[in-house]
Design a protein around this motif. Sequence first.
Motif, PDB file in Angstrom:
ATOM      1  N   ARG A 161      13.123  29.577  10.279  1.00 24.50           N
ATOM      2  CA  ARG A 161      14.201  28.688  10.702  1.00 24.50           C
ATOM      3  C   ARG A 161      15.304  29.471  11.425  1.00 24.50           C
ATOM      4  NH1 ARG A 161      18.420  26.808   8.073  1.00 24.50           N
ATOM      5  NH2 ARG A 161      17.809  27.669   6.061  1.00 24.50           N
ATOM      6  N   ARG A 162      15.494  30.709  10.960  1.00 26.04           N
ATOM      7  CA  ARG A 162      16.587  31.500  11.546  1.00 26.04           C
ATOM      8  C   ARG A 162      16.164  32.317  12.762  1.00 26.04           C
ATOM      9  NH1 ARG A 162      19.189  34.915   7.044  1.00 26.04           N
ATOM     10  NH2 ARG A 162      17.115  34.892   6.157  1.00 26.04           N
ATOM     11  N   ASP A 163      14.888  32.302  13.068  1.00 26.36           N
ATOM     12  CA  ASP A 163      14.391  33.075  14.211  1.00 26.36           C
ATOM     13  C   ASP A 163      15.042  32.637  15.510  1.00 26.36           C
ATOM     14  OD1 ASP A 163      12.767  35.003  13.435  1.00 26.36           O
ATOM     15  OD2 ASP A 163      10.886  34.068  14.056  1.00 26.36           O
ATOM     16  N   LYS A 164      15.494  33.610  16.267  1.00 26.36           N
ATOM     17  CA  LYS A 164      16.017  33.259  17.594  1.00 26.36           C
ATOM     18  C   LYS A 164      14.886  33.420  18.605  1.00 26.36           C
ATOM     19  CE  LYS A 164      20.545  35.125  16.650  1.00 26.36           C
ATOM     20  NZ  LYS A 164      21.215  36.390  16.865  1.00 26.36           N
ATOM     21  N   GLY A 165      14.975  32.677  19.678  1.00 30.07           N
ATOM     22  CA  GLY A 165      13.903  32.666  20.676  1.00 30.07           C
ATOM     23  C   GLY A 165      13.409  34.040  21.072  1.00 30.07           C
ATOM     24  N   ALA A 166      14.322  34.892  21.544  1.00 28.57           N
ATOM     25  CA  ALA A 166      13.912  36.172  22.127  1.00 28.57           C
ATOM     26  C   ALA A 166      13.243  37.077  21.102  1.00 28.57           C
ATOM     27  CB  ALA A 166      15.115  36.873  22.725  1.00 28.57           C
ATOM     28  N   ASN A 167      13.678  36.963  19.883  1.00 30.19           N
ATOM     29  CA  ASN A 167      13.167  37.854  18.855  1.00 30.19           C
ATOM     30  C   ASN A 167      11.989  37.278  18.092  1.00 30.19           C
ATOM     31  OD1 ASN A 167      14.710  40.006  19.283  1.00 30.19           O
ATOM     32  ND2 ASN A 167      16.273  39.512  17.773  1.00 30.19           N
ATOM     33  N   ARG A 168      11.533  36.124  18.554  1.00 33.96           N
ATOM     34  CA  ARG A 168      10.494  35.459  17.794  1.00 33.96           C
ATOM     35  C   ARG A 168       9.204  36.278  17.820  1.00 33.96           C
ATOM     36  NH1 ARG A 168       8.550  29.599  19.358  1.00 33.96           N
ATOM     37  NH2 ARG A 168       7.055  30.855  20.492  1.00 33.96           N
ATOM     38  N   ALA A 169       8.649  36.501  16.680  1.00 29.27           N
ATOM     39  CA  ALA A 169       7.379  37.233  16.608  1.00 29.27           C
ATOM     40  C   ALA A 169       6.688  36.854  15.320  1.00 29.27           C
ATOM     41  CB  ALA A 169       7.629  38.731  16.646  1.00 29.27           C
ATOM     42  N   GLY A 170       5.429  37.234  15.226  1.00 28.04           N
ATOM     43  CA  GLY A 170       4.691  36.931  14.015  1.00 28.04           C
ATOM     44  C   GLY A 170       5.261  37.676  12.821  1.00 28.04           C
ATOM     45  N   LYS A 171       5.035  37.115  11.667  1.00 26.38           N
ATOM     46  CA  LYS A 171       5.475  37.798  10.433  1.00 26.38           C
ATOM     47  C   LYS A 171       4.245  38.360   9.743  1.00 26.38           C
ATOM     48  CE  LYS A 171       9.445  35.387  10.685  1.00 26.38           C
ATOM     49  NZ  LYS A 171      10.218  36.091  11.716  1.00 26.38           N
ATOM     50  N   LEU A 172       4.469  39.461   9.051  1.00 23.41           N
ATOM     51  CA  LEU A 172       3.333  40.124   8.416  1.00 23.41           C
ATOM     52  C   LEU A 172       3.501  40.205   6.908  1.00 23.41           C
ATOM     53  CD1 LEU A 172       2.989  43.193  10.835  1.00 23.41           C
ATOM     54  CD2 LEU A 172       1.859  40.975  11.016  1.00 23.41           C
ATOM     55  N   ILE A 173       2.424  39.932   6.226  1.00 22.80           N
ATOM     56  CA  ILE A 173       2.355  40.215   4.796  1.00 22.80           C
ATOM     57  C   ILE A 173       1.216  41.213   4.638  1.00 22.80           C
ATOM     58  CG2 ILE A 173       1.659  39.286   2.544  1.00 22.80           C
ATOM     59  CD1 ILE A 173       3.102  36.724   3.244  1.00 22.80           C
ATOM     60  N   LEU A 174       1.452  42.288   3.917  1.00 19.96           N
ATOM     61  CA  LEU A 174       0.369  43.245   3.695  1.00 19.96           C
ATOM     62  C   LEU A 174      -0.145  43.086   2.268  1.00 19.96           C
ATOM     63  CD1 LEU A 174       1.576  46.510   5.462  1.00 19.96           C
ATOM     64  CD2 LEU A 174       0.410  44.537   6.393  1.00 19.96           C
ATOM     65  N   ARG A 175      -1.429  43.019   2.159  1.00 17.89           N
ATOM     66  CA  ARG A 175      -2.041  42.869   0.835  1.00 17.89           C
ATOM     67  C   ARG A 175      -3.087  43.961   0.645  1.00 17.89           C
ATOM     68  NH1 ARG A 175      -6.753  41.414  -0.936  1.00 17.89           N
ATOM     69  NH2 ARG A 175      -6.994  40.578  -3.024  1.00 17.89           N
ATOM     70  N   ASN A 176      -2.880  44.775  -0.368  1.00 14.74           N
ATOM     71  CA  ASN A 176      -3.874  45.799  -0.684  1.00 14.74           C
ATOM     72  C   ASN A 176      -5.164  45.115  -1.153  1.00 14.74           C
ATOM     73  OD1 ASN A 176      -5.165  46.927  -3.250  1.00 14.74           O
ATOM     74  ND2 ASN A 176      -4.422  48.791  -2.285  1.00 14.74           N
ATOM     75  N   GLU A 177      -6.282  45.709  -0.829  1.00 18.04           N
ATOM     76  CA  GLU A 177      -7.594  45.112  -1.101  1.00 18.04           C
ATOM     77  C   GLU A 177      -7.839  44.773  -2.574  1.00 18.04           C
ATOM     78  OE1 GLU A 177     -10.425  48.044   0.216  1.00 18.04           O
ATOM     79  OE2 GLU A 177      -9.509  49.638  -0.946  1.00 18.04           O
TER      80      GLU A 177
END
Length: 772
Positions: free
Chosen positions: A613-629
Amino acid sequence: MDSNKVPVEPKKRRIGVLTSGGDAPGMNGAVRAVVRMAIHCDCEAYAIFEGYEGLVNGGDMIRQMHWEDVRGYLSRGGTLIGSARCMTFRERPGRLRAAKNMILKGIDALVVCGGDGSLTGADVFRAEWPALLADLVKAGELTKEQVEPYKVLNIVGLVGSIDNDLSGTDATIGCYSSLTRICEAVDDVFDTAFSHQRGFVIEVMGRHCGWLALMAAISTGADWLFIPEMPPRTNRHDRGKRRTIVIVAEGAQDRQLNKISSDKIKDILTTRLGLDTRTTVLGHTQRGGAACAYDRWLSTLQGVEAVRAVLEMTPQSPSPVITIRENKIERTPLMDAVQLTKNVTDKINNKDFETAMTMRDAEFKEYYRAYLNTATPDHPKLYLPENKRMRIAIIHVGAPAGGMNQATRAAVNYCRTRGHTPLAIHNGFPGLCRHSEDTPVSSVREVTWLECDSWVNEGGSDIGTNRSLPGEDLETTAKCFERHQFDALFVIGGFEAFTAVSQLRKARAQYDAFKIPLVVLPATISNNVPGTEYSLGSDTCLNTLIEFCDAIRQSASSSRRRVFVIETQGGKSGYIATTAGLAVGAVAVYIPEQGVDIKTLSNDIDFLRDNFRRDKGANRAGKLILRNECASSTYTTQVIADIIKEEAKGRFESRAAVPGHFQQGGKPSPMDRVRALRMTIKCMQHIEEFAGKSRDAIAADKMSAAVIGIKGSQVLFGPMGGENGLEATETDWARRRPKDEFWLDLQETVDVLSGRSASRRNQETWGCYEST
Ligand code: ADP
């Protein structure tokens, strides 16, 4: 201005951050960490654009930075808030204007990221501060009341420089990224040089400091090296290689301090050796590009530490600079570090090269020696007496990891310089046992200098590695040890290597063959070997992983709002996931040490919703979650991705991604290459301590079965056996990892910098996170 009015103090403490001098990869990571940590600590963060230029000019060049303003900074090269060389700040009137601007903006603490020039400027500024304020009041530019709350200026230094030229710290922010770029270029030149039997002279940056050149020479196996600290003494002869690579620091000079240019070297190679030679000046490519994993980690942790230092400073404390020794972030008085650095330059100018080398930093001289010994085959002067020469066996155990070949090459070369016999065991313990009878093929072979030369930049394990343990057939293993007359065993690998040495050590009671020095050099991407905070290969893996994450995140920026759940390797240790999470700015990291539950997932989905919701247009990018196997057997990577998608209710979507064995491959990172050399030589020296001793004396010494490791600020050998040994005290055998994992605290930093911990706090307070 009404001078009688009681000044209104800013509600919150304001911390400024600037980048100055030459730009360096990682500076953005430092700015991001300072901004977010400042906000986390209930302060306001201000960026000063264009270095000291912004401080002198003020106005719009000093701007408040909000949480979202630094989104995506970690993966960007250069410095996004700009840097400049500012002549006006060198003069007092410039600094007077800077002081006024700071007070007008309500800033009384400054984090400066730059080289020794920038840090000197910062210290001058702090020393002058009271006098500057007095002058401003005297000149009527500010009132007494206005300056009153700003009596003390706090300065904290961060060293951003690609040259690694500041004494008192092992690494500067940017130096490993630059080294990575150089090595990529030199690796490529190698291929063409080999094809045409050509010579190449490659000039790298480093006007006063040869760190980049030396480390590049080690990492790529260059044949000659020219650095400012150590002019060449002799010409060395041809060694039968197909190609000749010379690395020259731009500040290289001879013993009379005359510049040695790359063209001059090229002429010598062409006319004297008759070698078809080309020159390559790498130039500014060395500065560019995204920061490597280490620089992201370093800049982030140092940025966090800088804010802590600001908040803990007293008016009396000298300005600190944040440094690193081995694996430990520390603080040192800024001016001491700058002075030490200046002393090195003075020594070089006085032609006292030996002292300059020693003063550069403890390891510099060691690395230089190691380089010389590995770059040439014959060193009869360094041979040990006959009765101290050993037959040293080298074996790889477990999964392949970057650095294994380099460590093997270093061991072979070290053995050759000392008169030992280096014996490579092919394909681990099964390989050794398979050829136990007199078959025409032997799995144990003496390695020649030229044979292992090409291993200098190769990934994986050239001699072959295997997971099987000696415990499967101790008797045959012992027989093979006897047959090949091993005097020492050098084991390169991960938790299996550790277990293998533990088994051999315990079997010493039955088999005399194992009463020889047994040394483990940890090499595993999981970094889960007891006795060390660093394993060869983990840095290579992290770099591969962040490249993957950066690419995947970018792919999302052009499409819909997307969360990627990325599965990392690491077995039951969350080290790789956590460190990669820190380096890519993951929203959350799921590790086996903490597990995953439905409440965590639910909170994180709320956090993601708010985040998008707070993402601004120019900075918009995917978000990452890292999960160990191994983080959870129920909440698999796909399940988590599906749950997020379901719960997002169309506001964003989610995908799972598994880089898999991609994480083990590729050419080793320069850090893994240079550390392979350094740690291996320490291991060999450790083995030599047992030369000439009886088997029983060796077995009685608990250091005869040991692991080399980085622990905090030191490199140490830890004994495997005994009451206080690693096996008994530090090993979680069931989970195949150390009992106390040093990096667990990093989880908190990942969460602080992603905003997840604030979100969690707010969720606990209000039930749901609603940002302002
Ligand atoms: P680096 O920080 O990479 O060593 P410089 O030496 O060019 O780069 O310094 C960067 C800036 O720091 C200079 O342009 C100047 O504004 C400031 N600076 C450097 N030395 C001093 C000094 N002795 N006094 C005041 N400011 C300085």
